[in-house]
Design an enzyme around this catalytic site. Structure first.
Site, PDB file in Angstrom:
ATOM      1  N   THR A 195       0.877  -1.177   0.000  1.00 46.13           N
ATOM      2  CA  THR A 195       0.000   0.000   0.000  1.00 46.13           C
ATOM      3  C   THR A 195       0.907   1.218   0.000  1.00 46.13           C
ATOM      4  O   THR A 195       2.037   1.162   0.504  1.00 46.13           O
ATOM      5  CB  THR A 195      -0.905   0.057   1.242  1.00 46.13           C
ATOM      6  OG1 THR A 195      -0.060   0.132   2.381  1.00 46.13           O
ATOM      7  CG2 THR A 195      -1.790  -1.157   1.357  1.00 46.13           C
ATOM      8  N   GLU A 340      -5.727  -3.911   0.189  1.00 45.17           N
ATOM      9  CA  GLU A 340      -5.955  -4.989   1.164  1.00 45.17           C
ATOM     10  C   GLU A 340      -7.099  -5.905   0.758  1.00 45.17           C
ATOM     11  O   GLU A 340      -7.309  -6.955   1.346  1.00 45.17           O
ATOM     12  CB  GLU A 340      -6.277  -4.397   2.544  1.00 45.17           C
ATOM     13  CG  GLU A 340      -5.110  -3.794   3.296  1.00 45.17           C
ATOM     14  CD  GLU A 340      -4.847  -2.342   2.927  1.00 45.17           C
ATOM     15  OE1 GLU A 340      -5.317  -1.890   1.865  1.00 45.17           O
ATOM     16  OE2 GLU A 340      -4.157  -1.657   3.710  1.00 45.17           O
ATOM     17  N   LYS A 448     -14.332  17.346  11.773  1.00 43.32           N
ATOM     18  CA  LYS A 448     -15.181  17.264  12.965  1.00 43.32           C
ATOM     19  C   LYS A 448     -15.494  18.675  13.422  1.00 43.32           C
ATOM     20  O   LYS A 448     -14.645  19.368  13.956  1.00 43.32           O
ATOM     21  CB  LYS A 448     -14.484  16.452  14.050  1.00 43.32           C
ATOM     22  CG  LYS A 448     -14.376  15.018  13.601  1.00 43.32           C
ATOM     23  CD  LYS A 448     -13.679  14.096  14.557  1.00 43.32           C
ATOM     24  CE  LYS A 448     -13.715  12.695  13.974  1.00 43.32           C
ATOM     25  NZ  LYS A 448     -12.443  12.039  13.865  1.00 43.32           N
ATOM     26  N   TRP A 453     -19.933  15.510  11.997  1.00 43.17           N
ATOM     27  CA  TRP A 453     -18.962  15.227  10.951  1.00 43.17           C
ATOM     28  C   TRP A 453     -19.354  15.883   9.635  1.00 43.17           C
ATOM     29  O   TRP A 453     -20.503  15.840   9.224  1.00 43.17           O
ATOM     30  CB  TRP A 453     -18.849  13.711  10.723  1.00 43.17           C
ATOM     31  CG  TRP A 453     -18.143  12.986  11.826  1.00 43.17           C
ATOM     32  CD1 TRP A 453     -17.664  13.537  12.986  1.00 43.17           C
ATOM     33  CD2 TRP A 453     -17.853  11.594  11.893  1.00 43.17           C
ATOM     34  NE1 TRP A 453     -17.076  12.571  13.760  1.00 43.17           N
ATOM     35  CE2 TRP A 453     -17.184  11.362  13.116  1.00 43.17           C
ATOM     36  CE3 TRP A 453     -18.076  10.512  11.039  1.00 43.17           C
ATOM     37  CZ2 TRP A 453     -16.747  10.102  13.504  1.00 43.17           C
ATOM     38  CZ3 TRP A 453     -17.646   9.261  11.420  1.00 43.17           C
ATOM     39  CH2 TRP A 453     -16.984   9.056  12.646  1.00 43.17           C
TER      40      TRP A 453
HETATM   41  P1  ADP Z   1      -3.310   3.277  -1.551  1.00 41.61           P
HETATM   42  O1  ADP Z   1      -2.148   2.384  -1.704  1.00 41.61           O
HETATM   43  O2  ADP Z   1      -3.247   4.558  -2.296  1.00 41.61           O
HETATM   44  O3  ADP Z   1      -3.828   3.424  -0.150  1.00 41.61           O
HETATM   45  P2  ADP Z   1      -5.665   1.786  -2.150  1.00 41.61           P
HETATM   46  O4  ADP Z   1      -6.242   1.496  -3.492  1.00 41.61           O
HETATM   47  O5  ADP Z   1      -5.448   0.637  -1.289  1.00 41.61           O
HETATM   48  O6  ADP Z   1      -4.376   2.557  -2.442  1.00 41.61           O
HETATM   49  O7  ADP Z   1      -6.588   2.843  -1.421  1.00 41.61           O
HETATM   50  C1  ADP Z   1      -7.806   2.444  -0.875  1.00 41.61           C
HETATM   51  C2  ADP Z   1      -8.590   3.643  -0.432  1.00 41.61           C
HETATM   52  O8  ADP Z   1      -8.931   4.460  -1.540  1.00 41.61           O
HETATM   53  C3  ADP Z   1      -9.924   3.282   0.175  1.00 41.61           C
HETATM   54  O9  ADP Z   1      -9.820   2.894   1.508  1.00 41.61           O
HETATM   55  C4  ADP Z   1     -10.702   4.572  -0.011  1.00 41.61           C
HETATM   56  O10 ADP Z   1     -10.403   5.512   0.993  1.00 41.61           O
HETATM   57  C5  ADP Z   1     -10.166   5.102  -1.308  1.00 41.61           C
HETATM   58  N1  ADP Z   1     -11.108   4.757  -2.377  1.00 41.61           N
HETATM   59  C6  ADP Z   1     -11.043   3.744  -3.250  1.00 41.61           C
HETATM   60  N2  ADP Z   1     -12.081   3.779  -4.104  1.00 41.61           N
HETATM   61  C7  ADP Z   1     -12.830   4.828  -3.761  1.00 41.61           C
HETATM   62  C8  ADP Z   1     -14.049   5.395  -4.239  1.00 41.61           C
HETATM   63  N3  ADP Z   1     -14.702   4.901  -5.279  1.00 41.61           N
HETATM   64  N4  ADP Z   1     -14.518   6.495  -3.612  1.00 41.61           N
HETATM   65  C9  ADP Z   1     -13.890   7.035  -2.562  1.00 41.61           C
HETATM   66  N5  ADP Z   1     -12.735   6.553  -2.065  1.00 41.61           N
HETATM   67  C10 ADP Z   1     -12.214   5.466  -2.652  1.00 41.61           C
END
Ligand code: ADP
Length: 550
Positions: A195, A340, A448, A453
């Site tokens: 990640t 993940e 917040k 929120w």
């Molecule tokens: P990184 O390695 O950049 O963290 P990830 O693909 O694992 O890459 O990131 C996952 C996160 O991306 C999610 O937990 C969420 O916060 C955000 N995310 C993914 N898809 C969407 C979506 N369609 N809308 C909003 N947030 C998203």
């Protein structure tokens, strides 16, 4: 009677115990869709065109080559590469021979690349020739690499100084061979992806053959991405970003023509390849599709073959979903997931009962991140772990579990799931009675204010709907009275005039009054993570102590 109950409770199914291995996907494509094309863009002007059978041939030669290089079961092999046919072959060869494919995101800082290659203890590193100078810069610090392999069309040495350097086309230059696909356990690891680690060091997610296969299967189903032998699939999402969202597995599994667009992600390049190859479905982050929309606006273009664009990674703004539908007749499939989670968790597709809804209502549903796909369980809870209702308005911590969701990070002892197996995604969301989930925010980005929120994503989506705004980001600023208040940062269209007041007025009637940002700052650029997400932690630091000025 007791004996009968005993027998019944111990009764196993009598089906074959065939293990679910990644090799079975390419083997199936070879035997059943051998002549289906793979198109790979190798540079600005050239394409490499072949088919699943020819790809399988090269994959088998690559397996031989990896064996010759001494690769053992479980060894990690790194790739620094774009979406092209060689990267595709590596996906299958490494996993099929029992190794672990480790895709590295070249957009990471050099220090992060060094950290993850050493952490993964990669034995071989395959790299696209465009990364030659990066590799030369860092090779001294890569402590476990025995061989470097340059991915290029010609076999000659590219003239770079690197010890143990081999050339891809050289190592697979051998006689056609037919090998038996090695057999092992479906729970064995097949690939590894870190990640991007916006905070702390990147963390490795180690996928198994089974999780990869099940995820690809689920991805292809009609109500998920709906991939079949009539599809022409193009993953614009990089193959180093969460397995290109499973598309490089789902396409051969379904017999779809697969188009790999190379390194050019600008609007013009994507537009041309879509039309040249008749793409029916593609997937990527909102930034890419914004570039395509801008380009099509400019040239008055169209993308008539495209039925669906999968948008995820960050929230797809409603205005983007609307533009694609109204101007180009393309249905956006808004999707959500995480590295993940292999990564797919939800997709927003309307149900038959929604046909009676108004256009605006349909649009609002499509803009949600959507419903869990089969295999993914999803709940929202409060901070004490109490289940929150599925009423479409209560916010909670989004938790997931399922067979393609990670249990612990690579080389970490502590599981990242709770006692019931739930993984806390770090996202805050609502879920409605039909199961449509909507991300409100990352838990660390939510604002917040006065004990309530405010969703930064909602505010950004509204701002981006303004015709003179190109990109927007909302962060929380410390406030004496309210604890935090939203500050809006925008990149405006350089050709037009735009005032703070105009921007703030644009929110009136679209959100509760107390949600409207307290101030607007016009900026020339916004920082992004290596996966294209807004880097809000950096902006929060930069604007720490900012005095609201309205
Ligand atoms: P990184 O390695 O950049 O963290 P990830 O693909 O694992 O890459 O990131 C996952 C996160 O991306 C999610 O937990 C969420 O916060 C955000 N995310 C993914 N898809 C969407 C979506 N369609 N809308 C909003 N947030 C998203």
């Amino acid at each position: 009677m007791i004996r009968e109950i005993f027998l019944r409770s111990n009764m196993l199914g009598l089906m074959q115990n065939k293990q679910l291995l990644v090799s079975s996907i390419i083997d199936f494509a070879d035997k059943n869709y051998g002549d289906v094309e793979i198109i790979s863009k190798v540079n600005k002007t050239e394409k490499f065109i072949y088919n699943y059978s020819e790809a399988t041939n090269r994959i088998k030669k690559l397996i031989q080559a990896l064996n010759k290089l001494g690769l053992k079961k479980g060894d990690r092999v790194a790739t620094l590469a774009w979406n092209d046919h060689r990267h595709f072959e590596l996906y299958y060869a490494i996993s099929s021979m029992g190794g672990v494919l480790h895709t590295i995101n070249p957009r990471l800082f050099e220090e992060q690349i060094i950290y993850i290659a050493n952490h993964a203890e990669d034995k071989i590193l395959f790299f696209d020739e465009s990364f030659s100078s990066l590799i030369c810069n860092i090779s001294k610090k890569l402590l476990t690499i025995d061989h470097y392999v340059i991915m290029q069309s010609h076999k000659s040495n590219p003239g770079i100084k690197l010890e143990n350097l081999l050339s891809y086309e050289n190592i697979i230059d051998q006689k056609n061979i037919d090998i038996e696909w090695p057999q092992f356990k479906e729970d064995d690891a097949c690939s590894l992806c870190y990640t991007s680690g916006t905070t702390g060091n990147p963390k490795g997610v180690l996928y198994s053959h089974k999780s990869t296969l099940l995820h690809a299967w689920a991805t292809a189903t009609p109500d998920t991405l709906g991939i079949s032998s009539s599809s022409v699939v193009m993953p614009v999402v990089p193959m180093f970003h969460a397995n290109a969202w499973g598309l490089v597995y789902a396409a051969p599994m379904s017999g779809s023509k697969l188009v790999l667009p190379g390194s050019e992600m600008d609007g013009k390049s994507i537009y041309e390849i879509i039309n040249d190859e008749g793409i029916t479905i593609s997937a990527g982050v909102p930034t890419v599709w914004l570039m395509l929309l801008n380009y099509m606006d400019e040239i008055k273009g169209s993308i008539d073959t495209v039925k669906n664009l999968v948008i995820g990674g960050s929230a797809a703004p409603k205005s983007m979903i609307k533009d694609f539908f109204e101007k180009y007749n393309v249905t956006v499939l808004h999707a959500w997931g995480m590295t993940e989670m292999s990564p797919l968790g939800t997709v927003s597709r309307l149900l038959p009962k929604h046909s009676k809804l108004s256009y605006e209502e349909k649009l609002n549903l499509s803009a949600k991140q959507g419903r869990a796909i089969f295999g993914v369980e999803m709940i929202i809870t409060d901070d004490d772990g109490k289940l929150m209702p599925r009423d479409g308005s209560s916010f909670g911590n989004l938790k997931v579990r399922g067979p393609w969701i990670t249990e612990r990070y690579f080389k970490e002892d502590e599981p990242i799931v709770d006692k019931e197996g739930w993984f806390n995604t770090g996202d805050v969301a609502t879920i409605d009675s039909d199961g449509f989930m909507q991300i409100t925010d990352r838990s660390k980005d939510v604002i917040k204010s006065g004990g309530e929120w405010i969703s930064s994503i909602d505010l950004e989506n509204i701002a981006i709907g303004h015709e003179k705004i190109l990109e927007a980001c909302v962060i929380g600023i410390k406030d004496f009275k309210w604890d935090e208040r939203p500050l809006l940062l925008v990149i405006k269209d350089k050709k037009s005039e735009l005032t703070k007041k105009e921007v703030l007025d644009f929110f009136v009637g679209k959100v509760a009054k107390w949600w409207i940002p307290d101030d607007v700052v016009f900026v020339n650029e916004l920082p992004h993570t290596a996966t294209g997400k807004l880097l809000k932690s950096k902006l929060r630091d930069e604007f720490k102590g900012y005095k609201i000025n309205n």
